[in-house]
Design a protein around this motif. Structure first.
Motif, PDB file in Angstrom:
ATOM      1  N   GLU A  94       0.778  -1.202   0.069  1.00 20.63           N
ATOM      2  CA  GLU A  94      -0.213   0.143  -0.051  1.00 20.63           C
ATOM      3  C   GLU A  94       0.853   1.218  -0.093  1.00 20.63           C
ATOM      4  O   GLU A  94       0.498   2.214  -0.429  1.00 20.63           O
ATOM      5  N   GLU A  95       2.031   1.235   0.444  1.00 23.12           N
ATOM      6  CA  GLU A  95       2.890   2.322   0.711  1.00 23.12           C
ATOM      7  C   GLU A  95       3.553   2.621  -0.423  1.00 23.12           C
ATOM      8  O   GLU A  95       3.851   1.813  -1.264  1.00 23.12           O
ATOM      9  N   VAL A  96       3.757   3.954  -0.915  1.00 23.23           N
ATOM     10  CA  VAL A  96       4.583   4.457  -1.954  1.00 23.23           C
ATOM     11  C   VAL A  96       6.073   4.167  -1.712  1.00 23.23           C
ATOM     12  O   VAL A  96       6.529   5.171  -1.349  1.00 23.23           O
ATOM     13  N   TYR A  97       6.648   3.245  -2.098  1.00 21.62           N
ATOM     14  CA  TYR A  97       8.214   3.213  -2.062  1.00 21.62           C
ATOM     15  C   TYR A  97       8.632   3.101  -3.528  1.00 21.62           C
ATOM     16  O   TYR A  97       9.201   3.871  -3.982  1.00 21.62           O
ATOM     17  N   ALA A  98       8.719   1.628  -3.752  1.00 20.48           N
ATOM     18  CA  ALA A  98       9.316   1.418  -4.988  1.00 20.48           C
ATOM     19  C   ALA A  98       8.474   2.039  -6.231  1.00 20.48           C
ATOM     20  O   ALA A  98       8.975   2.335  -7.138  1.00 20.48           O
ATOM     21  N   THR A  99       7.253   2.140  -6.224  1.00 22.20           N
ATOM     22  CA  THR A  99       6.417   2.749  -7.072  1.00 22.20           C
ATOM     23  C   THR A  99       6.997   4.157  -7.480  1.00 22.20           C
ATOM     24  O   THR A  99       7.037   4.794  -8.523  1.00 22.20           O
ATOM     25  N   PRO A 101      19.230  18.024 -20.777  1.00 17.28           N
ATOM     26  CA  PRO A 101      20.556  17.661 -20.133  1.00 17.28           C
ATOM     27  C   PRO A 101      20.283  16.908 -18.936  1.00 17.28           C
ATOM     28  O   PRO A 101      19.251  16.929 -18.347  1.00 17.28           O
ATOM     29  N   ASP A 102      21.430  16.209 -18.481  1.00 14.27           N
ATOM     30  CA  ASP A 102      21.356  15.188 -17.449  1.00 14.27           C
ATOM     31  C   ASP A 102      20.991  15.970 -16.113  1.00 14.27           C
ATOM     32  O   ASP A 102      20.250  15.417 -15.285  1.00 14.27           O
ATOM     33  N   PRO A 103      21.737  17.205 -15.767  1.00  9.79           N
ATOM     34  CA  PRO A 103      21.262  17.847 -14.386  1.00  9.79           C
ATOM     35  C   PRO A 103      19.978  18.055 -14.501  1.00  9.79           C
ATOM     36  O   PRO A 103      19.254  17.862 -13.478  1.00  9.79           O
ATOM     37  N   ALA A 104      19.241  18.569 -15.681  1.00  9.71           N
ATOM     38  CA  ALA A 104      17.816  18.782 -15.721  1.00  9.71           C
ATOM     39  C   ALA A 104      16.851  17.671 -15.280  1.00  9.71           C
ATOM     40  O   ALA A 104      15.932  17.539 -14.497  1.00  9.71           O
ATOM     41  N   ALA A 105      17.282  16.648 -16.144  1.00  7.94           N
ATOM     42  CA  ALA A 105      16.574  15.240 -16.075  1.00  7.94           C
ATOM     43  C   ALA A 105      16.624  14.641 -14.541  1.00  7.94           C
ATOM     44  O   ALA A 105      15.814  14.383 -13.914  1.00  7.94           O
ATOM     45  N   ILE A 106      17.739  14.676 -14.093  1.00 15.23           N
ATOM     46  CA  ILE A 106      18.166  14.191 -12.511  1.00 15.23           C
ATOM     47  C   ILE A 106      17.345  14.780 -11.669  1.00 15.23           C
ATOM     48  O   ILE A 106      16.371  14.651 -10.763  1.00 15.23           O
ATOM     49  N   THR A 107      17.265  16.460 -11.906  1.00 14.09           N
ATOM     50  CA  THR A 107      16.425  17.299 -10.998  1.00 14.09           C
ATOM     51  C   THR A 107      14.875  16.894 -10.861  1.00 14.09           C
ATOM     52  O   THR A 107      14.303  17.111  -9.841  1.00 14.09           O
ATOM     53  N   VAL A 108      14.640  16.780 -11.971  1.00 16.17           N
ATOM     54  CA  VAL A 108      12.934  16.671 -12.332  1.00 16.17           C
ATOM     55  C   VAL A 108      12.982  15.257 -11.657  1.00 16.17           C
ATOM     56  O   VAL A 108      11.826  15.031 -10.976  1.00 16.17           O
ATOM     57  N   ALA A 109      13.462  14.282 -11.889  1.00 14.59           N
ATOM     58  CA  ALA A 109      12.931  12.847 -11.766  1.00 14.59           C
ATOM     59  C   ALA A 109      13.226  12.912  -9.967  1.00 14.59           C
ATOM     60  O   ALA A 109      12.499  12.210  -9.407  1.00 14.59           O
ATOM     61  N   ALA A 110      14.413  13.442  -9.502  1.00 15.37           N
ATOM     62  CA  ALA A 110      14.441  13.467  -7.787  1.00 15.37           C
ATOM     63  C   ALA A 110      13.173  14.090  -7.416  1.00 15.37           C
ATOM     64  O   ALA A 110      12.776  13.941  -6.277  1.00 15.37           O
ATOM     65  N   LEU A 148       6.225  12.720  -4.437  1.00 15.83           N
ATOM     66  CA  LEU A 148       5.465  11.477  -4.236  1.00 15.83           C
ATOM     67  C   LEU A 148       5.428  10.856  -3.102  1.00 15.83           C
ATOM     68  O   LEU A 148       4.281  10.521  -2.312  1.00 15.83           O
ATOM     69  N   ARG A 149       6.607  10.936  -2.496  1.00 12.49           N
ATOM     70  CA  ARG A 149       6.931  10.261  -0.926  1.00 12.49           C
ATOM     71  C   ARG A 149       6.469  11.251  -0.099  1.00 12.49           C
ATOM     72  O   ARG A 149       5.583  10.656   0.731  1.00 12.49           O
ATOM     73  N   LEU A 150       6.561  12.752  -0.156  1.00 10.30           N
ATOM     74  CA  LEU A 150       5.962  13.571   0.693  1.00 10.30           C
ATOM     75  C   LEU A 150       4.583  13.739   0.726  1.00 10.30           C
ATOM     76  O   LEU A 150       3.935  13.583   1.910  1.00 10.30           O
ATOM     77  N   ALA A 168       2.636  10.987  -0.023  1.00 13.05           N
ATOM     78  CA  ALA A 168       2.178   9.828   0.369  1.00 13.05           C
ATOM     79  C   ALA A 168       2.137  10.051   2.010  1.00 13.05           C
ATOM     80  O   ALA A 168       1.426   9.318   2.769  1.00 13.05           O
ATOM     81  N   ILE A 169       3.312  10.545   2.609  1.00 16.31           N
ATOM     82  CA  ILE A 169       3.692  10.601   4.310  1.00 16.31           C
ATOM     83  C   ILE A 169       2.552  11.845   4.903  1.00 16.31           C
ATOM     84  O   ILE A 169       1.994  11.328   5.525  1.00 16.31           O
ATOM     85  N   PHE A 170       2.485  12.927   4.249  1.00 19.21           N
ATOM     86  CA  PHE A 170       1.634  14.025   4.812  1.00 19.21           C
ATOM     87  C   PHE A 170       0.147  14.034   4.405  1.00 19.21           C
ATOM     88  O   PHE A 170      -0.619  14.287   5.203  1.00 19.21           O
ATOM     89  N   ARG A 171      -0.189  13.498   3.295  1.00 16.53           N
ATOM     90  CA  ARG A 171      -1.497  13.206   2.927  1.00 16.53           C
ATOM     91  C   ARG A 171      -1.871  11.764   3.146  1.00 16.53           C
ATOM     92  O   ARG A 171      -3.198  11.338   2.917  1.00 16.53           O
ATOM     93  N   ASP A 172      -1.243  11.045   3.546  1.00 11.47           N
ATOM     94  CA  ASP A 172      -1.742   9.607   4.019  1.00 11.47           C
ATOM     95  C   ASP A 172      -2.369   8.759   2.800  1.00 11.47           C
ATOM     96  O   ASP A 172      -3.306   8.341   2.722  1.00 11.47           O
ATOM     97  N   LEU A 173      -1.401   9.014   1.545  1.00 10.86           N
ATOM     98  CA  LEU A 173      -1.888   8.377   0.223  1.00 10.86           C
ATOM     99  C   LEU A 173      -1.343   7.087   0.277  1.00 10.86           C
ATOM    100  O   LEU A 173      -0.192   6.705   0.845  1.00 10.86           O
TER     101      LEU A 173
END
Length: 112
Positions: A55-60, A78-87, A93-95, A97-102
């Motif tokens: 149920e938790e959003v980890y690997a997803t 460019p690589d720095p932009a792709a890394i920044t957007v992906a991170a 997504l994790r925040l 899931a944690i703060f809105r209890d998703l």
């Protein structure tokens, strides 16, 4: 003795090292590291680790970040932009899931 002029550059120049080919190895390793950390945590806590079926959003979230990175790099970002957007996507997504209890939908077994 003076150097000969007109010699082919391939015989006189120092060969350049080839650039490393682009691959999906690094993002795949990052996803694998995140998923493995979840499995180790679950095993140490005595829980059964079903990985993506939780149920938790980890690997997803990690998988979504890797897909975003690969999509942006495939689109020519460019690589720095792709890394920044992906991170940022993984963090958002994790925040959320944690703060809105998703949670992800729970899979239920059908009797029979």
């Amino acid at each position: 003795m003076p150097a000969r002029r007109g010699a082919p550059p391939s015989r006189t120049a120092v060969p350049r090292p080839r650039p490393a080919p682009r691959s999906y190895f690094r993002p795949g390793c990052r996803v694998l590291t995140g998923v493995t950390g979840e499995v180790v945590r679950d095993v140490l806590c005595g829980e059964f680790p079903p990985l993506l079926l939780r149920e938790e959003v980890y690997a997803t979230a990690a998988l979504a970040g890797a897909a975003a990175y690969l999509g942006l790099r495939g689109a020519g970002a460019p690589d720095p932009a792709a890394i920044t957007v992906a991170a940022g996507l993984v963090l958002a997504l994790r925040l959320a899931a944690i703060f809105r209890d998703l949670h992800l939908p729970r899979l239920r077994r059908v009797p029979g």
